[in-house]
Design a protein around this motif. Structure first.
Motif, PDB file in Angstrom:
ATOM      1  N   THR A  99       0.831  -1.205   0.000  1.00 30.93           N
ATOM      2  CA  THR A  99       0.000   0.000   0.000  1.00 30.93           C
ATOM      3  C   THR A  99       0.868   1.258   0.000  1.00 30.93           C
TER       4      THR A  99
ATOM      5  N   THR B 273      -0.530  10.348  -6.077  1.00 38.46           N
ATOM      6  CA  THR B 273      -1.715   9.576  -5.692  1.00 38.46           C
ATOM      7  C   THR B 273      -2.750   9.521  -6.807  1.00 38.46           C
ATOM      8  N   THR B 274      -2.647  10.393  -7.816  1.00 36.84           N
ATOM      9  CA  THR B 274      -3.582  10.312  -8.939  1.00 36.84           C
ATOM     10  C   THR B 274      -3.213   9.166  -9.877  1.00 36.84           C
TER      11      THR B 274
ATOM     12  N   ALA C  61       4.032   3.824  -4.781  1.00 38.90           N
ATOM     13  CA  ALA C  61       3.412   4.867  -5.605  1.00 38.90           C
ATOM     14  C   ALA C  61       4.475   5.498  -6.496  1.00 38.90           C
TER      15      ALA C  61
ATOM     16  N   THR D  19       1.754   6.666   3.138  1.00 39.29           N
ATOM     17  CA  THR D  19       1.958   7.559   4.274  1.00 39.29           C
ATOM     18  C   THR D  19       3.262   8.351   4.161  1.00 39.29           C
TER      19      THR D  19
ATOM     20  N   SER E 214       6.046  10.991   2.498  1.00 34.42           N
ATOM     21  CA  SER E 214       6.030  12.230   1.711  1.00 34.42           C
ATOM     22  C   SER E 214       7.325  12.989   1.952  1.00 34.42           C
TER      23      SER E 214
ATOM     24  N   THR F 191      -3.493   3.598  -4.223  1.00 39.62           N
ATOM     25  CA  THR F 191      -3.281   3.678  -2.777  1.00 39.62           C
ATOM     26  C   THR F 191      -2.906   5.098  -2.369  1.00 39.62           C
ATOM     27  N   THR F 192      -2.954   5.343  -1.075  1.00 40.17           N
ATOM     28  CA  THR F 192      -2.510   6.616  -0.523  1.00 40.17           C
ATOM     29  C   THR F 192      -1.406   6.321   0.488  1.00 40.17           C
TER      30      THR F 192
END
Length: 195
Positions: free
Chosen positions: A63, A84-85, A66, A92, A94, A89-90
């Motif tokens: 998950t 995220t586009t 990305a 955690t 960054s 998934t998103t």
């Protein structure tokens, strides 16, 4: 006189190519990086929050996986955030710093780190662009492109590596990293390196 004009015309491209302003022109907006090499036709760079990979995130059972959207930071550091586009998934993670191993490090995988990770033996600054191609500027000021990919255990996914110490691991695919997306997404990339 024609000989002088020829000399000027031959020398002009070298002056332009050696111009630091041209070599260090970074993309002006958030951008992604894509790998190009034998059997790798524009696969996007992604992470799970630590190591750097190329390929499709849908092949990875995480998950946190990305594609990365980059911005240029202080001292030509590359700061990555999840796109995220382009992902289901998103994650955690960054604001991670992209980094390559230096000659004092035994490992070769390119990585991402945050402010709490140790970056001893790694360089997280000095990334420059020549057109759309990504290079790393070493401490002596030379531009290096030592990118290579190694197939992972997952079809369509490679680990992104930097060859600062003469690594000769079997299966290496020499690549370039560019900000230019492929004209057709590379969804069916050939992973067979025995061709």
């Amino acid at each position: 006189m024609p000989a002088l004009q020829s000399l000027l015309l031959l020398g002009l491209p070298m002056v332009i190519a050696a111009s630091p302003a041209l070599m260090q022109r970074a993309p002006t907006s958030p951008f992604a990086l894509y790998a190009y090499g034998d059997g790798i036709g524009g696969a996007p760079l992604f992470t799970t929050g630590d190591g750097a990979f190329i390929g499709t995130t849908t092949q990875v059972n995480s998950t946190q996986a990305a594609p990365v959207v980059f911005e240029v930071g202080t001292d030509n550091a590359l700061l990555g955030n999840p796109n995220t586009t382009a992902s289901d998934t998103t994650p955690t993670w960054s604001n991670l710093t992209f980094n390559v191993p230096d000659t004092t490090t035994a490992g070769h995988q390119v990585a991402f780190s945050n402010s709490s990770n140790s970056t001893t033996g790694r360089s997280g600054s000095g990334f420059v662009f020549y057109g759309s191609f990504l290079f790393h500027k070493n401490t002596e000021g030379g531009l290096k492109s030592m990118w290579y990919a190694l197939p992972s255990d997952t079809d369509g996914v490679w680990s992104l590596n930097w060859n600062s110490t003469g690594d000769d691991t079997t299966g290496q695919v020499l690549i370039t990293l560019k900000t230019t997306a492929p004209s057709t997404p590379d969804t069916d990339t050939d992973t067979d390196t025995d061709e």
